[in-house]
Write an enzyme that holds these catalytic residues in place. Structure first.
Site, PDB file in Angstrom:
ATOM      1  N   CYS A  29     -34.999   4.499 -45.775  1.00  0.00           N
ATOM      2  CA  CYS A  29     -36.120   5.328 -46.220  1.00  0.00           C
ATOM      3  C   CYS A  29     -37.397   5.026 -45.449  1.00  0.00           C
ATOM      4  O   CYS A  29     -38.445   5.598 -45.725  1.00  0.00           O
ATOM      5  CB  CYS A  29     -36.371   5.126 -47.718  1.00  0.00           C
ATOM      6  N   THR A  30     -37.312   4.118 -44.470  1.00  0.00           N
ATOM      7  CA  THR A  30     -38.496   3.617 -43.779  1.00  0.00           C
ATOM      8  C   THR A  30     -39.397   4.721 -43.257  1.00  0.00           C
ATOM      9  O   THR A  30     -40.630   4.648 -43.364  1.00  0.00           O
ATOM     10  CB  THR A  30     -38.068   2.720 -42.605  1.00  0.00           C
TER      11      THR A  30
END
Length: 375
Positions: free
Chosen positions: A68-69
Site C-alpha cells: 500500500c506504500t
C-alpha cells in the site's frame, strides 16, 4: 480448497483462510523478517521476490495483499504506477498464466480516491477485459472482534462464480455510539490536525518507518493509575489487535521491525470471514444499488457482473462480532508501556495549541500523566 498467498506478509490471509478450511499451497514474501515468520509458523513453502516467480501451482484461491506504500494517505501517494504498489502487476502475470477459481486482493481505502481512483480503475478493468466478475467492499476490522479500527478494501474476482456471494451476503449496519468505554485509543504522534480517536479501539496500526522505528498508537485507560493511564500497547498486544496470537512475530527481530510486520498485516478474522464466503457462497443481501456510470467516483462497495457495474449501499460492518476482551482488558493481559514524558508532553502541547475538540476528562488525564512523569 487450496490457496497461494502473494505478498503474504506474516500470514494474516493464510491463518484466516485456514480457519475457513482452505489449505495453503505456496507463499511468496520478499521481506526477510516476514518470510522468516512464515517459515517458522506455517508448514508451507515460502519463496521470495514475486518478480522471480515463474509460475504458481493450480489452486482454488490466490490472495494478494499487495503493497500500500504508494496508495496510502501517509505513504508516497505515487499511485498504482509506483514501484511498490505497482507490483500488483506481477500478481496479475501469475494469475493470467494459471487462473484460479477465486482471486482476493486487499489494500487501503485511499485506492478508491487517489488520482481519481486510478488504482481501482486499473484493477477493475484488468479483470473485466479478461472476462472476470468482481466485487469489492470496504470493511473495518473493529467489527470482527479485534480492538483496532482498520478500514480496508477487499476485492474478490472469479471467472465462474458471483463474488457478491462472498462479500455482500452479510450486513449488520453501524452500531450506536457509546461513551462508556474503559479505554480509548489515539495517535500520540499527532495533535495538530487530528488525534485518530478510537472509542474502545486503537486507531489503525501503522507499519512504521523503513528503518524500523516503531509507531504504535497510544491508549487512555480511564481507570488506570496516575503515570500508567496513558500508555502504548506492547508488541504482544499489537499482535492480538490484528488477530494473531501473542508472540507470533517473536523470533528475535527488534521491536520496531515486529511493529512494522504487524502494522502491514491483514487482520486474521477479516480474512476468515472472506474465506468462509469462498467456501460457502450465499445469496447477497437486499440493499439499495445503482448503476455505476463511467466517471463516477468509486463507492465503498461495488460489483461488476458480466461487465455491468453497480454501486451497493453496504456498511463497513458485515457481522455482529462475538464478544471478546475489551481494549483495557487486552492491555492488562498482554502488557502496555506508559507513554514517555517527552512523547506525552509533546502531544499535550500540540493539542493545547490546536483547535481540536477532545473530551475534557481525557485532557485532564493527559495533563496529570505529564505531571507525574515529570516528578
Amino acid at each position: 480448497m487450496r490457496s497461494v498467498g502473494l505478498f503474504a506478509g506474516i500470514g494474516g490471509f493464510e491463518l484466516g483462510l485456514q480457519r475457513a478450511g482452505i489449505a495453503t499451497e505456496l507463499l511468496s514474501e520478499y521481506w526477510a523478517p516476514a518470510a522468516e515468520v512464515l517459515s517458522h509458523r506455517l508448514d508451507v513453502e515460502v519463496v521470495g521476490d514475486i518478480r522471480t516467480l515463474d509460475a504458481i501451482p493450480e489452486v482454488d484461491v490466490v490472495t494478494a495483499g499487495f503493497p500500500c506504500t504508494d496508495l496510502s494517505q501517509v505513504g508516497r501517494t505515487a499511485g498504482i504506477d509506483g514501484s511498490e504498489s505497482g507490483l500488483v502487476r506481477e500478481a496479475f502475470r501469475l494469475i493470467e498464466q494459471n487462473p484460479p477459481r477465486w482471486v482476493v486482493l486487499e489494500n487501503v481505502p485511499n485506492m478508491l480516491n487517489l488520482a481519481g481512483g486510478r488504482a481501482m480503475s486499473f484493477i477493475a478493468q484488468w479483470f473485466e477485459d479478461r472476462g472476470w466478475n468482481w466485487a469489492y467492499r470496504t470493511v473495518d476490522s473493529q467489527y470482527f472482534g479485534v480492538r483496532q479500527r482498520r478500514r480496508r478494501v477487499f476485492f474478490v474476482a472469479s471467472r465462474s462464480d458471483d463474488p457478491r456471494s462472498v462479500l455482500f451476503a452479510d450486513e449488520a449496519g453501524i452500531p450506536r455510539r457509546r461513551d462508556d468505554h474503559s479505554a480509548y485509543g489515539f495517535y500520540w504522534t499527532e495533535g495538530n490536525r487530528g488525534v485518530g480517536w478510537g472509542d474502545g479501539v486503537t486507531p489503525t496500526l501503522k507499519g512504521g518507518s523503513k528503518i524500523g522505528i516503531a509507531s504504535p498508537p497510544a491508549v487512555w485507560r480511564v481507570a488506570g493509575p496516575a503515570g500508567e493511564a496513558i500508555a502504548r500497547p506492547s508488541i504482544r498486544a499489537g499482535e492480538r489487535l490484528q488477530g494473531f496470537r501473542a508472540g507470533w512475530t517473536d523470533l528475535g527481530a527488534k521491536e520496531g521491525v515486529r511493529w512494522k510486520m504487524v502494522g502491514n498485516a491483514v487482520s486474521v478474522p477479516v480474512a476468515a470471514w472472506v474465506g468462509s464466503g469462498l467456501v460457502t457462497p450465499r445469496d447477497p443481501v437486499a440493499v439499495d444499488r445503482r448503476l455505476l456510470e463511467p466517471g463516477d467516483r468509486w463507492p465503498a462497495a461495488a460489483a461488476s457482473i458480466g461487465g455491468s457495474r453497480e454501486a451497493w449501499s453496504l456498511s463497513e460492518r458485515p457481522l455482529v462480532a462475538r464478544g471478546g476482551p475489551s481494549l483495557d482488558a487486552l492491555l492488562a493481559q498482554h502488557g502496555s508501556i506508559p507513554l514517555s514524558r517527552g512523547a506525552s508532553s509533546g502531544f499535550y502541547r500540540r493539542l493545547q495549541a490546536s483547535t481540536l475538540r477532545v473530551r475534557e476528562d481525557f485532557r485532564v488525564a493527559l495533563k496529570e500523566h505529564v505531571e507525574v512523569c515529570a516528578s
